[in-house]
Design a protein around this motif. Structure first.
Motif, PDB file in Angstrom:
ATOM      1  N   GLU A 293       3.843 -19.325  -8.015  1.00 42.00           N
ATOM      2  CA  GLU A 293       4.071 -20.649  -7.428  1.00 42.00           C
ATOM      3  C   GLU A 293       2.730 -21.267  -7.032  1.00 42.00           C
ATOM      4  OE1 GLU A 293       7.377 -21.054  -4.663  1.00 42.00           O
ATOM      5  OE2 GLU A 293       7.862 -18.950  -5.023  1.00 42.00           O
ATOM      6  N   MET A 294       2.531 -22.526  -7.404  1.00 40.67           N
ATOM      7  CA  MET A 294       1.269 -23.199  -7.140  1.00 40.67           C
ATOM      8  C   MET A 294       1.530 -24.592  -6.590  1.00 40.67           C
ATOM      9  SD  MET A 294      -0.970 -22.023 -10.481  1.00 40.67           S
ATOM     10  CE  MET A 294       0.010 -23.011 -11.622  1.00 40.67           C
ATOM     11  N   LEU A 295       0.491 -25.173  -5.979  1.00 41.70           N
ATOM     12  CA  LEU A 295       0.590 -26.515  -5.429  1.00 41.70           C
ATOM     13  C   LEU A 295      -0.182 -27.509  -6.290  1.00 41.70           C
ATOM     14  CD1 LEU A 295       0.040 -25.885  -1.607  1.00 41.70           C
ATOM     15  CD2 LEU A 295       2.186 -26.509  -2.719  1.00 41.70           C
ATOM     16  N   ALA A 296       0.309 -28.724  -6.349  1.00 38.97           N
ATOM     17  CA  ALA A 296      -0.448 -29.856  -6.888  1.00 38.97           C
ATOM     18  C   ALA A 296      -0.873 -30.688  -5.687  1.00 38.97           C
ATOM     19  CB  ALA A 296       0.413 -30.676  -7.844  1.00 38.97           C
ATOM     20  N   LEU A 297      -2.200 -30.801  -5.463  1.00 36.91           N
ATOM     21  CA  LEU A 297      -2.735 -31.526  -4.315  1.00 36.91           C
ATOM     22  C   LEU A 297      -3.262 -32.875  -4.785  1.00 36.91           C
ATOM     23  CD1 LEU A 297      -4.588 -28.601  -2.501  1.00 36.91           C
ATOM     24  CD2 LEU A 297      -2.228 -29.381  -2.228  1.00 36.91           C
ATOM     25  N   LEU A 298      -2.790 -33.960  -4.175  1.00 36.61           N
ATOM     26  CA  LEU A 298      -3.082 -35.312  -4.628  1.00 36.61           C
ATOM     27  C   LEU A 298      -4.090 -36.006  -3.719  1.00 36.61           C
ATOM     28  CD1 LEU A 298      -0.241 -34.537  -5.876  1.00 36.61           C
ATOM     29  CD2 LEU A 298       0.256 -36.989  -5.845  1.00 36.61           C
ATOM     30  N   ALA A 299      -4.903 -36.877  -4.330  1.00 34.97           N
ATOM     31  CA  ALA A 299      -5.813 -37.725  -3.561  1.00 34.97           C
ATOM     32  C   ALA A 299      -5.005 -38.749  -2.764  1.00 34.97           C
ATOM     33  CB  ALA A 299      -6.797 -38.419  -4.487  1.00 34.97           C
ATOM     34  N   LEU A 300      -5.667 -39.364  -1.789  1.00 33.67           N
ATOM     35  CA  LEU A 300      -4.960 -40.273  -0.900  1.00 33.67           C
ATOM     36  C   LEU A 300      -4.666 -41.620  -1.558  1.00 33.67           C
ATOM     37  CD1 LEU A 300      -3.850 -40.463   1.987  1.00 33.67           C
ATOM     38  CD2 LEU A 300      -6.052 -41.405   2.687  1.00 33.67           C
TER      39      LEU A 300
END
Length: 474
Positions: A293-300
């Motif tokens: 399981e992994m995360l997708a981290l988004l810019a603001l």
């Protein structure tokens, strides 16, 4: 088993205890390390990183022990060392996946903006110097862009984008402080003159120019040390770096940086730039696992290339740059496997291909660090460590290794909380298997165990270690 749990994310403490009790019911837990027995035969520890010296001491004395940090993992966590590990490894292995999945990175020693051209010429690799020269005569959209990162500072602090020598210099501290240093020298001379004249003079470690013990002794001669400080003076703690948004980096105090080729050809997720946060467990000497399981981290902010929008809120995906309210309101953390199937070519299979690349890259970089920088990645059988490894995915579906983070932050909110709990449940299981306290073949643990994908086993490949214990610093 005697257990001490003090996680860097305190909300995980009680769940961690529950996971341990499930496998080793007779465990004894201690909330205060002062109560921890010094003669414990079996020891398991999860520490926050600030008190490792005392915790390593407990690990040494036990017959069977495991602690959640290696003595040294700088080869992975420091960006300049990580770049060197890739360079050393691929020099003799041009077919390594690191050769084509790690952005070109140049290590730099930078201080003042006025000397940036000398620093570029002194670098081992002149690629950056030539790139910036060629960019001078190009339109911004046609230039090769670079991203500047401090070698050690985390949470996205001090990161800047640039494409020319002038832009790079504009991010660095000016040499105005040198004038202040001259004033400091005058103050020291005046103070010493007062001392010779018999006037009251009580310098301490905060006095200009006397920020070392040798300097202080030289200035005042004989002195007595007491429990509170040095003579009448007090030991002063070094102030942290101050990064102002859009301001100059305190480069004269930091010095070590990396400049990394900036990848602009990306497929935005809901118009925003994103990267993958993978969790990689390294245990003993040396097995490596990737949590599925992994995360997708988004810019603001919505993404635009740097020549159209140089705002870091558009270009940087590090959640450390965002307030907790923004993270929740903008949903800056997503589940990787829930990303749209049509985001990249190949339908839903693009996610499996990215995951396969992440597994192979993670295996190779840990192997490279262990074999080329053993002094800076000190693997010990009684230690394990969980890393957050960041990857950028370009328009072609290629995963690029960006950086490796020690003690990654775990958020309790949104989808990140449940993922963190499942991750730590699997980490505890693998760790207790390593200690021989849990049978790896037990069917009841199959679902928890299969979340961890073993990608590397160097147990019989690494040279025998002569490290018998980890001595705490005095």
């Amino acid at each position: 088993m005697h257990v001490y749990i003090q996680a860097a994310s305190p909300w995980l403490n009680e769940p961690l205890k529950g996971f341990i009790r499930e496998h080793v019911p007779e465990s004894t837990f201690y909330d205060n390390f002062a109560d921890f027995p010094r003669d414990a035969r079996t020891v398991f520890q999860i520490c926050d990183g600030w008190e490792l010296n005392r915790n390593f001491a407990a690990t040494n004395s036990a017959e069977k022990a495991l602690i959640n940090a290696y003595p040294n993992s700088d080869a992975l966590a420091r960006k300049n060392y990580l770049s060197r590990a890739v360079e050393f490894w691929t020099a003799k292995r041009p077919g390594s996946i690191l050769k084509t999945h790690s952005p070109l990175t140049v290590c730099l020693s930078l201080d003042y903006a006025e000397y940036v051209d000398e620093a570029l010429m002194a670098a081992d690799d002149l690629t950056l110097f030539h790139s910036l020269q060629e960019n001078e005569n190009k339109a911004p959209a046609e230039r090769e862009w670079w991203i500047l990162k401090p070698a050690l500072v985390d949470c996205g602090a001090g990161i800047r984008l640039f494409s020319t020598l002038e832009e790079l210099a504009s991010h660095l501290e000016l040499a105005e402080n040198e004038v202040e240093d001259e004033d400091d020298e005058d103050e020291i001379e005046e103070g010493l003159a007062e001392k010779d004249a018999g006037k009251d003079f009580s310098p301490n470690l905060s006095f200009p120019g006397l920020n070392t013990l040798d300097g202080l002794v030289t200035a005042v001669g004989g002195m007595k040390l007491d429990a509170k400080g040095l003579g009448n003076g007090q030991l002063t703690k070094k102030q942290p770096y101050v990064f102002k948004e859009g301001g100059r980096i305190p480069s004269s105090e930091m010095r070590e940086f990396v400049a990394q080729r900036y990848i602009t050809a990306i497929a935005p997720l809901e118009k925003r730039k994103w990267h993958v946060r993978a969790y990689v467990l390294s245990i003993g000497r040396l097995k490596v696992y990737v949590f599925r399981e992994m995360l997708a981290l988004l810019a603001l902010e919505d993404y635009e290339p740097p020549w159209l929008n140089p705002s870091l809120k558009s270009s940087l995906t590090n959640t450390g740059l965002q307030d907790e309210e923004d993270i929740l309101a903008k949903e800056s953390m997503r589940e990787f496997w829930a990303a749209p199937d049509d985001l990249l070519p190949g339908g839903e299979s693009w996610k499996e291909r990215v995951f396969d690349q992440i597994c192979e890259i993670s295996s190779e970089i840990f192997r490279a660090a262990a074999h080329t920088m053993a002094d800076k990645f000190t693997t010990v059988d009684r230690c394990y460590e969980l890393f957050g490894v960041d990857f950028l995915v370009d328009m072609d579906g290629t995963a690029w290794l960006l950086e490796v983070n020690e003690t990654p932050a775990f958020y309790q909110q949104s989808i990140a909380g449940p993922i963190a709990l499942r991750l730590m449940e699997s980490v505890i299981l693998v760790a207790l298997e390593h200690m021989g306290l849990v049978d790896s073949g037990e069917e009841k643990n199959a679902d928890v165990r299969k979340r961890m994908i073993e990608v590397l086993d160097e147990t019989n490949t690494l040279a025998k270690s002569n490290i018998t214990e980890i001595l705490p610093e005095e």
